[in-house]
Design a protein around this motif. Structure first.
Motif, short mmCIF file in Angstrom:
data_model
loop_
_atom_site.label_atom_id
_atom_site.label_comp_id
_atom_site.label_asym_id
_atom_site.label_seq_id
_atom_site.Cartn_x
_atom_site.Cartn_y
_atom_site.Cartn_z
N VAL A 6 0.85 -1.18 0.00
CA VAL A 6 0.00 0.00 0.00
C VAL A 6 0.89 1.24 0.00
O VAL A 6 1.70 1.43 0.92
CB VAL A 6 -0.93 0.01 1.22
CG1 VAL A 6 -1.75 1.31 1.26
CG2 VAL A 6 -1.86 -1.19 1.18
N ALA A 7 0.78 2.05 -1.05
CA ALA A 7 1.62 3.23 -1.18
C ALA A 7 1.26 4.29 -0.14
O ALA A 7 0.15 4.33 0.38
CB ALA A 7 1.49 3.81 -2.59
N LYS A 144 10.13 5.63 -3.85
CA LYS A 144 9.51 6.95 -3.99
C LYS A 144 8.92 7.39 -2.65
O LYS A 144 9.07 8.54 -2.24
CB LYS A 144 8.43 6.91 -5.06
CG LYS A 144 7.74 8.26 -5.29
CD LYS A 144 6.62 8.14 -6.30
CE LYS A 144 7.17 7.87 -7.69
NZ LYS A 144 6.09 7.91 -8.71
N ASP A 145 8.26 6.47 -1.97
CA ASP A 145 7.63 6.81 -0.69
C ASP A 145 8.66 7.14 0.39
O ASP A 145 8.37 7.93 1.30
CB ASP A 145 6.75 5.65 -0.21
CG ASP A 145 5.51 5.48 -1.08
OD1 ASP A 145 5.19 6.41 -1.85
OD2 ASP A 145 4.87 4.40 -1.00
N PHE A 146 9.84 6.53 0.31
CA PHE A 146 10.87 6.76 1.32
C PHE A 146 11.98 7.69 0.83
O PHE A 146 13.02 7.82 1.49
CB PHE A 146 11.47 5.41 1.76
CG PHE A 146 10.57 4.62 2.65
CD1 PHE A 146 10.62 4.77 4.04
CD2 PHE A 146 9.63 3.75 2.13
CE1 PHE A 146 9.78 4.04 4.86
CE2 PHE A 146 8.79 3.02 2.94
CZ PHE A 146 8.85 3.17 4.32
N ASP A 147 11.75 8.35 -0.30
CA ASP A 147 12.70 9.34 -0.84
C ASP A 147 14.10 8.74 -1.02
O ASP A 147 15.11 9.34 -0.64
CB ASP A 147 12.78 10.57 0.08
CG ASP A 147 11.44 11.29 0.17
OD1 ASP A 147 10.77 11.40 -0.88
OD2 ASP A 147 11.08 11.73 1.27
N ALA A 180 25.49 1.63 3.98
CA ALA A 180 24.25 2.20 3.48
C ALA A 180 23.62 3.12 4.53
O ALA A 180 23.87 2.98 5.73
CB ALA A 180 23.27 1.10 3.10
N PHE A 181 22.80 4.09 4.07
CA PHE A 181 22.03 4.92 5.00
C PHE A 181 21.23 4.02 5.94
O PHE A 181 21.31 4.13 7.16
CB PHE A 181 21.05 5.81 4.24
CG PHE A 181 21.68 7.04 3.64
CD1 PHE A 181 22.57 7.81 4.36
CD2 PHE A 181 21.36 7.42 2.35
CE1 PHE A 181 23.14 8.94 3.81
CE2 PHE A 181 21.93 8.55 1.80
CZ PHE A 181 22.81 9.32 2.52
N TYR A 182 20.41 3.17 5.35
CA TYR A 182 19.61 2.22 6.09
C TYR A 182 19.14 1.12 5.14
O TYR A 182 19.32 1.22 3.91
CB TYR A 182 18.41 2.88 6.79
CG TYR A 182 17.44 3.60 5.88
CD1 TYR A 182 16.38 2.94 5.26
CD2 TYR A 182 17.55 4.98 5.67
CE1 TYR A 182 15.49 3.60 4.44
CE2 TYR A 182 16.66 5.67 4.85
CZ TYR A 182 15.63 4.97 4.25
OH TYR A 182 14.75 5.62 3.44
N VAL A 251 14.19 -0.34 8.31
CA VAL A 251 12.77 -0.04 8.33
C VAL A 251 12.04 -1.26 7.79
O VAL A 251 12.32 -1.73 6.69
CB VAL A 251 12.42 1.23 7.53
CG1 VAL A 251 12.90 1.14 6.08
CG2 VAL A 251 10.92 1.49 7.58
N PHE A 252 11.15 -1.84 8.60
CA PHE A 252 10.38 -3.00 8.20
C PHE A 252 9.15 -2.50 7.44
O PHE A 252 8.27 -1.85 8.02
CB PHE A 252 9.95 -3.82 9.41
CG PHE A 252 11.10 -4.35 10.23
CD1 PHE A 252 11.80 -5.46 9.79
CD2 PHE A 252 11.48 -3.75 11.41
CE1 PHE A 252 12.86 -5.97 10.54
CE2 PHE A 252 12.53 -4.24 12.17
CZ PHE A 252 13.23 -5.35 11.72
#
Length: 600
Positions: A6-7, A144-147, A180-182, A251-252
């Motif tokens: 789900v976006a 896209k959702d997490f930039d 990595a950043f995350y 982030v899960f």
């Protein structure tokens, strides 16, 4: 199998995104290849001047996977992944949106909500639009959702057809995830109930006392999500173990909500304020809390319950985790038994906590036990201690007392139909040599307790109005307690005293003899306790763990030295350990001997 995402989904916890994520990476390391998320093209890693993120997922959820030839798997993506868009929410992220059309849809949605309040019907699809696509399209939407501008994941960034390049990239995966950043961990099994308000759970809610219906709902949603993660495919795969441990932050990302890994949430699970399975809570908290503190026993406990498509990866993935201790050559052409034995031998030469294992509980589901004919000292016959352990042994002491004999012998027990690593049943049978070790001989005794006596009912302070729950040992090792000994005791341990000892957080001041618990993988009339103490960091200054072995019956076959088998651990607790970092057995008994051991 395929995922549903789900976006523009909410964060499960308010203020959960780490505020200290940097805009620009302070690491100069870049993977060979990255995926540019604007067009999902593979580009050189140097293009990501400000840094990148990584993806962690189970291949089972990237499409249809079928067994192919030579142990390989064929992959097909028929574009059945589902991306669900909430109508009229964050439409700026949708392509080809028109302002006038958006206004009309908002009016229609408002009308539907009014009808619903009046008793009319409104389905989930009335408020959402479902689009099917391939794995890359779903990941593009997630990014896209997490930039996220650049992301690394193995399916694209590792050339699966170039063996040399593939092996080289696998060998440095620890660097890829470390820098990595995350990491985005895809958990399609995780979801929140439809209609649940976003950002209503706070840190306080995860720890707070249940006082009303809203609190109950908050806790139940969090509990469900943690259980979803704990039972997910992601938590059952071996490569994702390495990725989780190597990552700075995770982030899960679930079906319709996401959760950043935070110690407050996972610690709430272990503290009992969130009512989830003990094994799941300790796993989630342990992987998060100890990602920068690792010991062999801690990693092996988690690795031995995970599965992998290629059994060689049991060594290659773990070799990446222990990259500071060993240099594992990634070569799938080597015999499997050779790869596994070399890995465990290289590891124990640097970290003796490999010996710290006991009898597995029923809840511990090993995926390696019985599959490979490995030496007893690897611990595959039981379960390793769940805590990160430390030892006072110096590197020079390790070199003096430990040696691995990597001999080749005829394996008469091996099944050639299932294992054709070497001709004529020749196989590496690595022996562990421990030289000049103090020890005592002891007779294991069964507890005069029934299984139900190992726990007692108590009131959980976080749930004062709830039912009694079972009390676990304060220093739970993650293994089953099987025996005790009296060799160190000045007086016999009685039933009532034993129960009290088991539930004490720390020894009572003035106690003049230790408490001794054994966790053994098999029965024996006599065992030998090796004076090699391990402590649980700073958590239990009064406790030590010691490896236990027994002599092997050699059936009349003469050997150069007696042989021994690793069968478990002794949990040894005494107030004296507050005063000495490494007290000797001689402080408690005169029956201390010294010898050398060959453990098979």
């Amino acid at each position: 199998m395929y995922m549903t995402y789900v976006a523009d989904q909410p964060s499960l916890l308010k203020e959960s995104r780490p505020t200290f994520l940097k805009v620009q990476s302070d690491s100069k390391f870049r993977p060979t290849w990255l995926v540019r998320t604007s067009d999902m093209e593979r580009v050189p890693g140097t293009e990501a001047t400000h840094g990148y993120c990584t993806l962690s997922y189970s291949w089972n959820y990237s499409g249809d996977i079928f067994p192919g030839k030579n142990g390989k798997y064929d992959f097909f993506d028929h574009g059945k992944h589902q991306i669900i868009f909430k109508k009229n929410i964050n439409k700026r992220k949708r392509e080809n949106d028109e302002g006038e059309e958006q206004e009309k849809e908002e009016q229609a949605q408002e009308k539907e909500e009014q009808e619903k309040e009046k008793g009319g019907s409104s389905s989930f699809l009335d408020h959402h639009e479902v689009k099917e696509g391939k794995f890359e399209q779903l990941i593009k939407q997630v990014c896209k959702d997490f930039d996220i501008d650049y992301i690394w994941y193995d399916k694209i960034c590792i050339d699966q057809n170039d063996k040399a390049a593939k092996h080289a990239e696998i060998a440095r995966m620890h660097k890829i995830y470390q820098n990595a950043f995350y990491t985005v961990a895809m958990i399609p099994e995780m979801s929140i109930p439809e209609g649940f308000e976003d950002t209503v759970i706070t840190w306080k809610d995860t720890w707070g006392t249940l006082t009303g219906d809203d609190d109950v709902e908050k806790h139940s949603v969090m509990e469900k999500c943690l259980v979803d993660i704990g039972q997910s495919q992601w938590l059952q795969r071996l490569w994702t173990l390495e990725e989780a441990i190597m990552s700075k932050y995770i982030v899960f990302v679930g079906r319709n909500a996401h959760l950043w890994n935070t110690w407050r949430v996972f610690d709430a699970g272990t503290a009992g304020s969130l009512n989830i399975d003990s094994e799941i809570s300790k796993t989630l908290y342990g992987l998060h809390n100890n990602r920068n503190r690792r010991s062999a026993n801690f990693i092996l406990r988690h690795a031995h319950v995970r599965s992998t498509t290629k059994e060689h990866d049991r060594a290659f993935a773990l070799g990446n985790i222990f990259h500071n201790l060993m240099d594992v050559k990634v070569d799938y052409g080597l015999p499997l038994n050779t790869v596994l034995r070399n890995f465990y031998s290289d590891l124990i030469e640097k970290d003796l906590t490999v010996l710290c294992f006991g009898k597995a509980r029923d809840t511990y589901k090993s995926t390696i036990q019985g599959m490979h004919n490995l030496p007893s000292w690897t611990g595959i016959g039981g379960a390793h201690v769940i805590h990160v352990l430390t030892s006072k042994l110096k590197d020079k002491e390790m070199q003096d007392i430990i040696k691995i004999d990597r001999r080749i012998e005829v394996d008469t027990e091996r099944d050639d139909d299932n294992d054709n690593d070497n001709d004529n049943n020749e196989i590496q049978k690595h022996r562990l040599h421990l030289n000049n070790i103090s020890y005592i001989a002891a007779k294991p005794r069964h507890f005069p307790l029934v299984k139900e006596d190992l726990t007692i009912p108590f009131k959980n302070p976080y749930f004062p109005n709830g039912e009694d729950t079972e009390y676990e040992l304060k220093r739970d090792l993650g293994t089953e307690i099987t025996h005790y000994i009296t060799e160190f005791a000045s007086d016999p341990i009685q039933h009532e005293k034993m129960v009290r000892h088991m539930i004490d957080a720390v020894p009572t001041p003035g106690r003049n003899h230790p408490i001794t618990f054994l966790s053994l993988t098999e029965e024996c009339e006599e065992c030998l306790i090796l004076d090699l103490p391990f402590s649980m960091g700073g958590k239990s200054l009064s406790s030590r763990i010691y490896p236990v072995v027994r002599k092997v019956e050699q059936n009349g076959q003469e050997d150069d030295v007696p042989l021994y088998k690793s069968i478990g651990i002794l949990y040894f607790r005494c107030r004296t350990f507050y005063l000495y970092s490494r007290p000797k057995f001689s402080k408690f008994t005169n029956d201390v001997q010294e010898g050398s051991f060959v453990i098979v």
